[in-house]
Design an enzyme around this catalytic site. Sequence first.
Site, short mmCIF file in Angstrom:
data_model
loop_
_atom_site.label_atom_id
_atom_site.label_comp_id
_atom_site.label_asym_id
_atom_site.label_seq_id
_atom_site.Cartn_x
_atom_site.Cartn_y
_atom_site.Cartn_z
N PRO A 90 -7.75 3.33 0.49
CA PRO A 90 -7.86 1.87 0.72
C PRO A 90 -8.86 1.17 -0.21
O PRO A 90 -8.81 -0.03 -0.36
CB PRO A 90 -8.30 1.76 2.18
CG PRO A 90 -8.48 3.12 2.71
CD PRO A 90 -8.14 4.12 1.66
N GLU A 117 -11.54 11.46 7.08
CA GLU A 117 -12.42 10.33 6.85
C GLU A 117 -12.50 9.92 5.37
O GLU A 117 -12.62 8.76 5.03
CB GLU A 117 -13.83 10.69 7.37
CG GLU A 117 -14.76 9.54 7.54
CD GLU A 117 -14.22 8.42 8.45
OE1 GLU A 117 -13.40 8.73 9.34
OE2 GLU A 117 -14.63 7.27 8.25
N ARG A 155 12.47 3.97 -9.77
CA ARG A 155 13.54 2.99 -10.01
C ARG A 155 13.37 2.25 -11.34
O ARG A 155 14.30 1.58 -11.79
CB ARG A 155 13.69 2.04 -8.83
CG ARG A 155 12.52 1.17 -8.55
CD ARG A 155 12.72 0.41 -7.25
NE ARG A 155 13.86 -0.50 -7.29
CZ ARG A 155 13.93 -1.59 -8.02
NH1 ARG A 155 12.93 -1.93 -8.80
NH2 ARG A 155 14.99 -2.37 -7.98
N ASP A 170 14.58 -7.98 -10.96
CA ASP A 170 13.89 -7.85 -9.67
C ASP A 170 12.88 -8.94 -9.41
O ASP A 170 12.25 -9.42 -10.33
CB ASP A 170 12.97 -6.60 -9.71
CG ASP A 170 13.70 -5.36 -9.44
OD1 ASP A 170 14.79 -5.44 -8.94
OD2 ASP A 170 13.11 -4.31 -9.76
N1 ADE Z 1 -4.82 5.71 2.53
C1 ADE Z 1 -5.25 5.05 3.63
N2 ADE Z 1 -5.06 3.75 3.52
C2 ADE Z 1 -4.47 3.53 2.30
C3 ADE Z 1 -4.04 2.39 1.61
N3 ADE Z 1 -4.14 1.16 2.11
N4 ADE Z 1 -3.50 2.55 0.39
C4 ADE Z 1 -3.39 3.78 -0.16
N5 ADE Z 1 -3.80 4.90 0.45
C5 ADE Z 1 -4.33 4.79 1.67
#
Ligand code: ADE
Length: 240
Positions: A90, A117, A155, A170
């Site tokens: 994230p 974690e 793709r 696209d």
């Molecule tokens: N792993 C956990 N959350 C994620 C996200 N938002 N993007 C990519 N990998 C992740």
Amino acid sequence: MKMTILTLFPEMFDGLFSHSILKQAQDRDVVSFHVVNFREFSKDRHQRVDDYPYGGGGGMVLTPQPLFDAVKHVKEQAKGKSPRVVLLCPQGEPYSQKKAEEFAQEDELILICGHYEGFDERIREHLVTDEVSIGDYVLTGGEIGAMVIADSVTRLQQGALGNETSAVTDSHSTGLLEYPHYTRPAEFEGMKVPDVLLSGHHAKIEAWRRQESLKRTFTRRPDMLSKADLTPKDQAIIDK
Ligand code: ADE
């Protein structure tokens, strides 16, 4: 193109890779997917891949050894080339069509899916070349993100889609959202297909599609317009 996915849950990829366009792309040798359980590389006698965080706190942290050895193994097969190593997390750079196009130029990619974690920071600092997030939310692991990359990059490969023009027009590839599509019947329960699409007049159809694409982008994603390549005629449509 070769994509190696390092994950603790290889079965999660079975469905995606054995259907539809990703399946066809493998059958046509456009792409090959190698899903590897990096637990197999653990030198721990219980094959552990995680441990408690130094300094305390909740959750488990992925240890460096299994991932370093798994990546080393994949790179040894890459015959002198050094594939990019992409970590899904994230905290990464937001994934976009532009990034998909960039990855699509590579001969090979290694995608690392974490769980638990987090990752020992040395993985980020010394093993990984790119950190990618697929959106501002937290998933239970990187697998869904790796699937997003595998799908969007496949793709874009020459020969992956039956119709070669479809990746070019696209949404996002053009910098605008795609125009509306219609198929038969020309009228369904009183709802009609726009006359212009039935006219056979190609220039008018192109103009209508461009206009609809601009209108849709303006109402749904105005942020995209500032980056799009607009002609004075496009600008006039938006200003209306
Ligand atoms: N792993 C956990 N959350 C994620 C996200 N938002 N993007 C990519 N990998 C992740």
